[in-house]
Design a protein around this motif. Sequence first.
Motif, PDB file in Angstrom:
ATOM      1  N   MET A   1       0.829  -1.197   0.000  1.00 26.75           N
ATOM      2  CA  MET A   1       0.000   0.000   0.000  1.00 26.75           C
ATOM      3  C   MET A   1       0.868   1.254   0.000  1.00 26.75           C
ATOM      4  O   MET A   1       0.618   2.208  -0.750  1.00 26.75           O
ATOM      5  CB  MET A   1      -0.927   0.001   1.213  1.00 26.75           C
ATOM      6  N   VAL A   2       1.908   1.264   0.829  1.00 25.79           N
ATOM      7  CA  VAL A   2       2.804   2.417   0.892  1.00 25.79           C
ATOM      8  C   VAL A   2       3.533   2.598  -0.433  1.00 25.79           C
ATOM      9  O   VAL A   2       3.646   3.723  -0.959  1.00 25.79           O
ATOM     10  CB  VAL A   2       3.801   2.254   2.051  1.00 25.79           C
ATOM     11  N   LEU A   3       4.025   1.510  -1.006  1.00 25.02           N
ATOM     12  CA  LEU A   3       4.736   1.606  -2.284  1.00 25.02           C
ATOM     13  C   LEU A   3       3.808   2.081  -3.402  1.00 25.02           C
ATOM     14  O   LEU A   3       4.194   2.906  -4.236  1.00 25.02           O
ATOM     15  CB  LEU A   3       5.350   0.252  -2.641  1.00 25.02           C
ATOM     16  N   THR A   4       2.580   1.586  -3.411  1.00 22.00           N
ATOM     17  CA  THR A   4       1.630   1.980  -4.448  1.00 22.00           C
ATOM     18  C   THR A   4       1.280   3.459  -4.339  1.00 22.00           C
ATOM     19  O   THR A   4       1.025   4.121  -5.352  1.00 22.00           O
ATOM     20  CB  THR A   4       0.354   1.131  -4.353  1.00 22.00           C
TER      21      THR A   4
ATOM     22  N   MET B   1       3.447   5.492  -6.559  1.00 25.08           N
ATOM     23  CA  MET B   1       3.495   5.166  -7.983  1.00 25.08           C
ATOM     24  C   MET B   1       2.686   6.176  -8.787  1.00 25.08           C
ATOM     25  O   MET B   1       1.763   6.816  -8.268  1.00 25.08           O
ATOM     26  CB  MET B   1       2.929   3.758  -8.232  1.00 25.08           C
ATOM     27  N   SER B   2       3.034   6.278 -10.056  1.00 27.25           N
ATOM     28  CA  SER B   2       2.238   7.084 -10.973  1.00 27.25           C
ATOM     29  C   SER B   2       1.017   6.275 -11.412  1.00 27.25           C
ATOM     30  O   SER B   2       0.962   5.050 -11.236  1.00 27.25           O
ATOM     31  CB  SER B   2       3.063   7.485 -12.192  1.00 27.25           C
TER      32      SER B   2
ATOM     33  N   LEU C   1       9.854   7.649  -7.319  1.00 29.25           N
ATOM     34  CA  LEU C   1       8.856   8.077  -6.351  1.00 29.25           C
ATOM     35  C   LEU C   1       8.034   9.229  -6.911  1.00 29.25           C
ATOM     36  O   LEU C   1       8.585  10.235  -7.368  1.00 29.25           O
ATOM     37  CB  LEU C   1       9.528   8.497  -5.040  1.00 29.25           C
ATOM     38  N   HIS C   2       6.730   9.089  -6.881  1.00 24.48           N
ATOM     39  CA  HIS C   2       5.811  10.129  -7.335  1.00 24.48           C
ATOM     40  C   HIS C   2       4.914  10.521  -6.164  1.00 24.48           C
ATOM     41  O   HIS C   2       4.414   9.658  -5.432  1.00 24.48           O
ATOM     42  CB  HIS C   2       4.952   9.626  -8.503  1.00 24.48           C
ATOM     43  N   ILE C   3       4.708  11.801  -5.992  1.00 28.55           N
ATOM     44  CA  ILE C   3       3.879  12.280  -4.878  1.00 28.55           C
ATOM     45  C   ILE C   3       2.579  12.909  -5.381  1.00 28.55           C
ATOM     46  O   ILE C   3       1.922  13.640  -4.649  1.00 28.55           O
ATOM     47  CB  ILE C   3       4.652  13.293  -4.012  1.00 28.55           C
TER      48      ILE C   3
ATOM     49  N   SER D   1      -4.105   6.210  -6.907  1.00 25.23           N
ATOM     50  CA  SER D   1      -2.999   6.906  -6.244  1.00 25.23           C
ATOM     51  C   SER D   1      -3.494   7.719  -5.054  1.00 25.23           C
ATOM     52  O   SER D   1      -2.887   7.696  -3.971  1.00 25.23           O
ATOM     53  CB  SER D   1      -2.275   7.812  -7.242  1.00 25.23           C
ATOM     54  N   GLN D   2      -4.613   8.422  -5.226  1.00 25.43           N
ATOM     55  CA  GLN D   2      -5.185   9.174  -4.103  1.00 25.43           C
ATOM     56  C   GLN D   2      -5.698   8.229  -3.025  1.00 25.43           C
ATOM     57  O   GLN D   2      -5.549   8.501  -1.823  1.00 25.43           O
ATOM     58  CB  GLN D   2      -6.325  10.061  -4.599  1.00 25.43           C
ATOM     59  N   LEU D   3      -6.314   7.128  -3.457  1.00 22.03           N
ATOM     60  CA  LEU D   3      -6.867   6.183  -2.495  1.00 22.03           C
ATOM     61  C   LEU D   3      -5.766   5.562  -1.641  1.00 22.03           C
ATOM     62  O   LEU D   3      -5.900   5.456  -0.417  1.00 22.03           O
ATOM     63  CB  LEU D   3      -7.654   5.096  -3.223  1.00 22.03           C
ATOM     64  N   MET D   4      -4.667   5.157  -2.267  1.00 23.00           N
ATOM     65  CA  MET D   4      -3.563   4.573  -1.509  1.00 23.00           C
ATOM     66  C   MET D   4      -2.906   5.608  -0.605  1.00 23.00           C
ATOM     67  O   MET D   4      -2.544   5.309   0.533  1.00 23.00           O
ATOM     68  CB  MET D   4      -2.536   3.978  -2.467  1.00 23.00           C
ATOM     69  N   ALA D   5      -2.752   6.844  -1.105  1.00 25.49           N
ATOM     70  CA  ALA D   5      -2.192   7.903  -0.259  1.00 25.49           C
ATOM     71  C   ALA D   5      -3.105   8.172   0.939  1.00 25.49           C
ATOM     72  O   ALA D   5      -2.634   8.349   2.072  1.00 25.49           O
ATOM     73  CB  ALA D   5      -1.998   9.176  -1.082  1.00 25.49           C
ATOM     74  N   GLY D   6      -4.408   8.203   0.689  1.00 25.88           N
ATOM     75  CA  GLY D   6      -5.346   8.401   1.790  1.00 25.88           C
ATOM     76  C   GLY D   6      -5.317   7.259   2.788  1.00 25.88           C
ATOM     77  O   GLY D   6      -5.421   7.480   4.000  1.00 25.88           O
ATOM     78  N   ASN D   7      -5.155   6.028   2.294  1.00 27.01           N
ATOM     79  CA  ASN D   7      -5.071   4.885   3.197  1.00 27.01           C
ATOM     80  C   ASN D   7      -3.816   4.947   4.060  1.00 27.01           C
ATOM     81  O   ASN D   7      -3.837   4.556   5.234  1.00 27.01           O
ATOM     82  CB  ASN D   7      -5.081   3.583   2.395  1.00 27.01           C
ATOM     83  N   VAL D   8      -2.724   5.426   3.485  1.00 21.66           N
ATOM     84  CA  VAL D   8      -1.504   5.587   4.281  1.00 21.66           C
ATOM     85  C   VAL D   8      -1.731   6.614   5.382  1.00 21.66           C
ATOM     86  O   VAL D   8      -1.361   6.394   6.548  1.00 21.66           O
ATOM     87  CB  VAL D   8      -0.327   6.006   3.370  1.00 21.66           C
ATOM     88  N   VAL D   9      -2.339   7.739   5.027  1.00 18.50           N
ATOM     89  CA  VAL D   9      -2.622   8.781   6.019  1.00 18.50           C
ATOM     90  C   VAL D   9      -3.564   8.258   7.102  1.00 18.50           C
ATOM     91  O   VAL D   9      -3.414   8.586   8.290  1.00 18.50           O
ATOM     92  CB  VAL D   9      -3.230  10.022   5.332  1.00 18.50           C
ATOM     93  N   ALA D  10      -4.528   7.424   6.718  1.00 12.02           N
ATOM     94  CA  ALA D  10      -5.499   6.908   7.682  1.00 12.02           C
ATOM     95  C   ALA D  10      -4.932   5.797   8.548  1.00 12.02           C
ATOM     96  O   ALA D  10      -5.391   5.595   9.679  1.00 12.02           O
ATOM     97  CB  ALA D  10      -6.743   6.395   6.939  1.00 12.02           C
TER      98      ALA D  10
END
Length: 274
Positions: A29-32, A35-36, A52-54, A239-248
Amino acid sequence: MTRWKLPFSPWHLLLMPLALIFVLPLVQMVLTSFMSSAEINQFPPKLIPTSLHIEGYRHLFSETKALRWLLNSVIVSGIAVISHLVLCSMAGYGFARLKFAGRGLAFVLILATVMIPIQLLMIPTYLMFARIGIVDTLAAAFVPWLASAFGIFLMRQFFLGLPVELEEAALIDGCGRWRTFRSIVLPLAKPALTTLAIITLLWSWNDLLWPLVAISDDSRFTLQIGLANFQGMRRTEWSQLMAGNVVATMPLILAFLFAQKKFIATMTFTGIKG
């Protein structure tokens, strides 16, 4: 003949592969999240990003109300944890130490509520909240978490394991019941309180079903409801979903790592006592 001895417990041979099974999805999840979109949708899927893409994090905080949702989740979970620590500790102590008519029956009835599916309670709870005017507010999300039968049960079991002589000595020295509870019992109950706080944080932070029913204003969404909106019928912003899951997820992991020793101590201390 010298016997060869493992430098660690033999149980680790079983626990380490199991730990990897649970950790790998989190790592992926963190690696995804870095990703772009092209790499995420590539087939066969890539496990490690080439660079790494942010963009996922940038879009998460610039195009959505993620910070507001995160604040709402902190408020809901914070109120839930504090109210659980206060109300469940008081109720658990009352059932463990105070003698009153109907104590056993009341405790059994409270435990029986655990067996009621949450789906059966949604309609009457929604109607009750609508009548008092808290539907579509943050109060609708945290009021159901003010106390729980599990929290009362956990604290009662812990208090039953404490030596009653300590409280009797305090009462003989002139302490009232409330001062004894506050000054003697609660300091000894820190492991149980920490465990209750962690469990309540996990449940209230990850709660999705009830807030999804009770809240429709996106400015009052919790983080879990906001992330659910990223998954559409035709397109999912991975990409947003995985970033949001990391934050959560990260706040929960940090909280558990901080309190895991207290958690294990409580589970060992309480056991299953009548």
